[in-house]
Design a protein around this motif. Structure first.
Motif, PDB file in Angstrom:
ATOM      1  N   ILE A  81      82.486  61.952  42.280  1.00 30.01           N
ATOM      2  CA  ILE A  81      82.542  63.052  41.316  1.00 30.01           C
ATOM      3  C   ILE A  81      82.166  62.528  39.939  1.00 30.01           C
ATOM      4  N   VAL A  82      81.204  63.206  39.325  1.00 33.92           N
ATOM      5  CA  VAL A  82      80.791  62.867  37.966  1.00 33.92           C
ATOM      6  C   VAL A  82      81.041  64.092  37.091  1.00 33.92           C
ATOM      7  N   MET A  83      81.795  63.897  36.025  1.00 29.26           N
ATOM      8  CA  MET A  83      82.143  64.987  35.118  1.00 29.26           C
ATOM      9  C   MET A  83      80.989  65.277  34.154  1.00 29.26           C
ATOM     10  N   LEU A  84      80.864  66.538  33.790  1.00 23.19           N
ATOM     11  CA  LEU A  84      79.904  66.960  32.768  1.00 23.19           C
ATOM     12  C   LEU A  84      80.679  67.678  31.678  1.00 23.19           C
ATOM     13  N   THR A  85      80.352  67.379  30.430  1.00 21.90           N
ATOM     14  CA  THR A  85      81.087  68.028  29.346  1.00 21.90           C
ATOM     15  C   THR A  85      80.212  68.168  28.108  1.00 21.90           C
ATOM     16  N   VAL A  86      80.533  69.139  27.272  1.00 22.33           N
ATOM     17  CA  VAL A  86      79.806  69.306  26.012  1.00 22.33           C
ATOM     18  C   VAL A  86      80.413  68.453  24.918  1.00 22.33           C
ATOM     19  N   ARG A  87      81.696  68.093  25.076  1.00 21.90           N
ATOM     20  CA  ARG A  87      82.374  67.354  24.012  1.00 21.90           C
ATOM     21  C   ARG A  87      82.774  65.957  24.471  1.00 21.90           C
ATOM     22  N   ASP A  88      82.675  64.998  23.582  1.00 18.07           N
ATOM     23  CA  ASP A  88      83.114  63.637  23.937  1.00 18.07           C
ATOM     24  C   ASP A  88      84.545  63.438  23.464  1.00 18.07           C
ATOM     25  N   GLU A  89      85.475  63.744  24.340  1.00 22.50           N
ATOM     26  CA  GLU A  89      86.897  63.586  24.026  1.00 22.50           C
ATOM     27  C   GLU A  89      87.443  62.444  24.864  1.00 22.50           C
ATOM     28  N   ASP A  90      87.902  61.401  24.195  1.00 25.80           N
ATOM     29  CA  ASP A  90      88.373  60.216  24.901  1.00 25.80           C
ATOM     30  C   ASP A  90      89.494  60.515  25.884  1.00 25.80           C
ATOM     31  N   ASP A  91      90.446  61.375  25.481  1.00 26.45           N
ATOM     32  CA  ASP A  91      91.582  61.643  26.365  1.00 26.45           C
ATOM     33  C   ASP A  91      91.118  62.285  27.672  1.00 26.45           C
ATOM     34  N   LYS A  92      90.115  63.164  27.578  1.00 28.95           N
ATOM     35  CA  LYS A  92      89.569  63.808  28.778  1.00 28.95           C
ATOM     36  C   LYS A  92      88.837  62.786  29.652  1.00 28.95           C
ATOM     37  N   LEU A  93      88.116  61.894  28.989  1.00 28.81           N
ATOM     38  CA  LEU A  93      87.399  60.841  29.718  1.00 28.81           C
ATOM     39  C   LEU A  93      88.384  60.004  30.530  1.00 28.81           C
ATOM     40  N   PHE A  94      89.455  59.549  29.888  1.00 31.97           N
ATOM     41  CA  PHE A  94      90.411  58.690  30.587  1.00 31.97           C
ATOM     42  C   PHE A  94      91.141  59.449  31.685  1.00 31.97           C
ATOM     43  N   GLU A  95      91.454  60.720  31.429  1.00 33.45           N
ATOM     44  CA  GLU A  95      92.123  61.532  32.451  1.00 33.45           C
ATOM     45  C   GLU A  95      91.207  61.720  33.660  1.00 33.45           C
ATOM     46  N   ALA A  96      89.922  61.948  33.387  1.00 32.98           N
ATOM     47  CA  ALA A  96      88.947  62.132  34.465  1.00 32.98           C
ATOM     48  C   ALA A  96      88.869  60.889  35.338  1.00 32.98           C
ATOM     49  N   ILE A  97      88.810  59.722  34.698  1.00 36.26           N
ATOM     50  CA  ILE A  97      88.731  58.459  35.440  1.00 36.26           C
ATOM     51  C   ILE A  97      90.019  58.234  36.245  1.00 36.26           C
ATOM     52  N   ASN A  99      91.878  60.505  37.408  1.00 41.18           N
ATOM     53  CA  ASN A  99      91.896  61.482  38.509  1.00 41.18           C
ATOM     54  C   ASN A  99      90.874  61.156  39.596  1.00 41.18           C
ATOM     55  N   GLY A 100      90.093  60.105  39.375  1.00 41.98           N
ATOM     56  CA  GLY A 100      89.181  59.676  40.423  1.00 41.98           C
ATOM     57  C   GLY A 100      87.702  59.889  40.151  1.00 41.98           C
ATOM     58  N   ALA A 101      87.361  60.367  38.953  1.00 41.72           N
ATOM     59  CA  ALA A 101      85.939  60.562  38.643  1.00 41.72           C
ATOM     60  C   ALA A 101      85.231  59.217  38.528  1.00 41.72           C
ATOM     61  N   GLN A 102      83.992  59.201  38.970  1.00 41.66           N
ATOM     62  CA  GLN A 102      83.173  57.987  38.938  1.00 41.66           C
ATOM     63  C   GLN A 102      82.360  57.931  37.646  1.00 41.66           C
ATOM     64  N   GLY A 103      82.318  59.071  36.929  1.00 40.27           N
ATOM     65  CA  GLY A 103      81.510  59.085  35.720  1.00 40.27           C
ATOM     66  C   GLY A 103      81.827  60.277  34.847  1.00 40.27           C
ATOM     67  N   TYR A 104      81.258  60.237  33.644  1.00 39.56           N
ATOM     68  CA  TYR A 104      81.564  61.235  32.619  1.00 39.56           C
ATOM     69  C   TYR A 104      80.331  61.348  31.740  1.00 39.56           C
ATOM     70  N   LEU A 105      79.597  62.433  31.888  1.00 40.94           N
ATOM     71  CA  LEU A 105      78.337  62.591  31.166  1.00 40.94           C
ATOM     72  C   LEU A 105      78.388  63.758  30.187  1.00 40.94           C
ATOM     73  N   LEU A 106      77.795  63.548  29.032  1.00 42.78           N
ATOM     74  CA  LEU A 106      77.670  64.638  28.067  1.00 42.78           C
ATOM     75  C   LEU A 106      76.500  65.519  28.470  1.00 42.78           C
ATOM     76  N   LYS A 107      76.636  66.823  28.281  1.00 41.91           N
ATOM     77  CA  LYS A 107      75.575  67.751  28.656  1.00 41.91           C
ATOM     78  C   LYS A 107      74.334  67.613  27.781  1.00 41.91           C
ATOM     79  N   SER A 108      74.459  66.874  26.712  1.00 38.50           N
ATOM     80  CA  SER A 108      73.302  66.648  25.829  1.00 38.50           C
ATOM     81  C   SER A 108      72.382  65.539  26.363  1.00 38.50           C
ATOM     82  N   ILE A 109      72.761  64.937  27.482  1.00 40.04           N
ATOM     83  CA  ILE A 109      71.988  63.818  28.042  1.00 40.04           C
ATOM     84  C   ILE A 109      70.596  64.287  28.491  1.00 40.04           C
ATOM     85  N   ARG A 110      69.630  63.371  28.452  1.00 41.86           N
ATOM     86  CA  ARG A 110      68.282  63.681  28.947  1.00 41.86           C
ATOM     87  C   ARG A 110      68.278  63.599  30.475  1.00 41.86           C
TER      88      ARG A 110
END
Length: 132
Positions: A81-97, A99-110
């Motif tokens: 599972i790779v998360m997608l988000t519009v905002r870079d919030e550290d607390d969400k990133l750490f919670e995602a990891i 919870n088992g996420a393998q990654g965390y990408l901003l929607k602004s990525i190319r």
């Protein structure tokens, strides 16, 4: 012919899902097998479709991506599972990891960067937008 990575897209924005599906389906090594508009639907579709990879929006109605990730990983530990988000919030990133996420990408990525990071995630690398 190698097996394509079977992808489930979970995002509450239809247009964004459609765009992601087009990107995935234009690659030789990915195919979109399903879409979900919220975390609960993502859980149901994951059980049903057994995807290899889920692209999961963080902020969705009914059941958000963080909660859905935790629930899906409990039942399907092998799914990536790779998360997608519009905002870079550290607390969400750490919670995602956590919870088992393998990654965390901003929607602004190319798209090229996203695809490279997703391919890495399938090999076991952490897929995290460089900005984070």
């Amino acid at each position: 012919m190698m097996n394509k990575v079977r992808v489930l897209l979970a995002d509450d924005h239809h247009l964004f899902r459609e765009g992601l599906a087009n990107i995935m389906n234009s690659q030789v090594d990915f195919e979109t097998v399903g879409e979900a508009k919220d975390g609960l639907e993502a859980l149901i579709k994951a059980r049903e479709l057994k995807p290899d990879l889920i692209l999961m929006d963080v902020g969705m109605p009914v059941c958000d991506g963080l909660e859905a990730t935790q629930l899906i990983k409990q039942e399907l530990p092998d799914v990536i599972i790779v998360m997608l988000t519009v905002r870079d919030e550290d607390d969400k990133l750490f919670e995602a990891i956590r919870n088992g996420a393998q990654g965390y990408l901003l929607k602004s990525i190319r798209r090229e960067d996203m695809l490279a990071l997703l391919r890495g995630a399938m090999q076991g690398d952490a897929a995290i937008t460089p900005a984070l």
